[in-house]
Design a protein around this motif. Structure first.
Motif, short mmCIF file in Angstrom:
data_model
loop_
_atom_site.label_atom_id
_atom_site.label_comp_id
_atom_site.label_asym_id
_atom_site.label_seq_id
_atom_site.Cartn_x
_atom_site.Cartn_y
_atom_site.Cartn_z
N SER A 48 0.82 -1.21 0.00
CA SER A 48 0.00 0.00 0.00
C SER A 48 0.86 1.27 0.00
N ASN A 51 3.72 3.48 -5.85
CA ASN A 51 3.40 3.96 -7.20
C ASN A 51 3.35 2.80 -8.20
N SER A 53 1.95 0.22 -10.84
CA SER A 53 0.94 0.32 -11.91
C SER A 53 0.64 -1.02 -12.58
N ARG A 70 -3.65 -0.78 -1.43
CA ARG A 70 -4.34 0.51 -1.31
C ARG A 70 -3.42 1.67 -1.68
N LYS A 71 -3.99 2.65 -2.36
CA LYS A 71 -3.26 3.88 -2.74
C LYS A 71 -2.02 3.59 -3.59
N ASN A 72 -2.27 3.03 -4.79
CA ASN A 72 -1.23 2.86 -5.79
C ASN A 72 -1.72 3.49 -7.09
N ASN A 73 -1.10 3.14 -8.21
CA ASN A 73 -1.48 3.71 -9.50
C ASN A 73 -1.94 2.65 -10.49
N ILE A 74 -2.64 1.66 -10.00
CA ILE A 74 -3.14 0.60 -10.87
C ILE A 74 -4.23 1.18 -11.77
N GLU A 96 -8.79 3.04 -3.48
CA GLU A 96 -8.00 4.26 -3.71
C GLU A 96 -6.93 4.10 -4.80
N ASN A 97 -7.29 3.29 -5.81
CA ASN A 97 -6.49 3.17 -7.02
C ASN A 97 -7.32 3.72 -8.17
N CYS A 99 -8.11 2.43 -10.86
CA CYS A 99 -8.97 1.38 -11.43
C CYS A 99 -10.32 1.25 -10.73
#
Length: 262
Positions: A48, A51, A53, A70-74, A96-97, A99
């Protein structure tokens, strides 16, 4: 930032990657997690607040049970196709991505349709009713270009699927499992197109059928110990029904026939 072997061993206080079962990389600004292609034994993984993706590097982590992202850039839910071979995965935190989109309800149904073995998603328990609904209304997740289709084992969904196949599985696959269990195969009318108006109108009546299909399809992924649990639970349910039927019969036998008045 790339997660390195040295960092993993330091965080896990281990001497080799194969022995690492749990790893916490919360908030490490990671973008490259390719190291996990060498960590097939990882069971609990926290990634979590990074960055990340792409999830392609996790496709071989077959022992993974819990995954926190949680809270990545997927970017899209198509990345979940990389997690399909992970038959032991039961907990996923993906909120919180990018996607996840704006429709939280549809997002959840789509994730559960792709990964129906999950028991908890985004810290919320998955119910049987929710799973049945997801298998009917969740969107189909497609594999991203250059995905992991060639890397996956036989746990991957069949290539012969079509958009009209119920529960994202083919009728042939379901019938094969039913035959192995000594059950009669379904006819084609059990698999109407999920997009047809008549199907949408009859969703409540189809709910139990789809739940049964889901259970049968998941049975093939259970090991001996898990199958024994299912067997015991089934016996208990059947015993409850049998006792209820016997009590009803006894009640009918002892009930006096009312006299007919002339």
């Amino acid at each position: 930032m790339k997660l390195t072997r040295k960092q993993v061993l330091a965080k896990a206080k281990a001497s080799d990657l194969e022995s690492v079962k749990k790893l916490n990389c919360w908030g490490c600004s990671l973008t490259d997690i390719s190291i996990f292609t060498q960590m097939a034994n990882i069971e609990v993984l926290t990634l979590s607040v990074n960055n990340i993706s792409s999830l392609s590097s996790l496709a071989g982590c077959l022992s993974l049970c819990e995954l926190y992202l949680r809270k990545n850039n997927i970017p899209t839910l198509s990345e979940l196709s990389h997690l399909r071979p992970l038959t032991r995965l039961r907990v996923l935190w993906l909120a919180e991505n990018p996607c996840c989109g704006t429709d939280s309800s549809q997002y959840r149904l789509t994730v559960l349709r792709c990964l129906p073995r999950l028991q908890k998603l985004d810290n919320q328990v998955v119910t049987e009713d929710e799973l049945a609904l997801a298998l009917m209304e969740g969107e189909e997740v497609t594999t991203p270009p250059g995905g992991v289709q060639n890397q996956l084992s036989t746990n991957v969904l069949p290539d012969a699927e079509t958009e009209n196949d119920s529960l994202n599985y083919s009728m042939e696959e379901t019938n094969k499992i039913r035959e192995e269990l000594g059950m009669k195969p379904f006819s084609r009318d059990k698999f109407p197109s999920l997009s047809s108006p008549s199907t949408r109108e009859n969703k409540p009546s189809m709910k139990k059928t789809h739940t049964l299909d889901a259970v049968l399809l998941l049975l093939k992924d259970l090991d001996e110990e898990e199958l024994l649990v299912v067997h015991t639970a089934t016996q208990n349910r059947l015993q409850t029904y049998t006792m209820g039927s016997e009590m009803l019969l006894d009640s009918l036998k002892t009930r006096k026939t009312p006299e007919i008045q002339h």
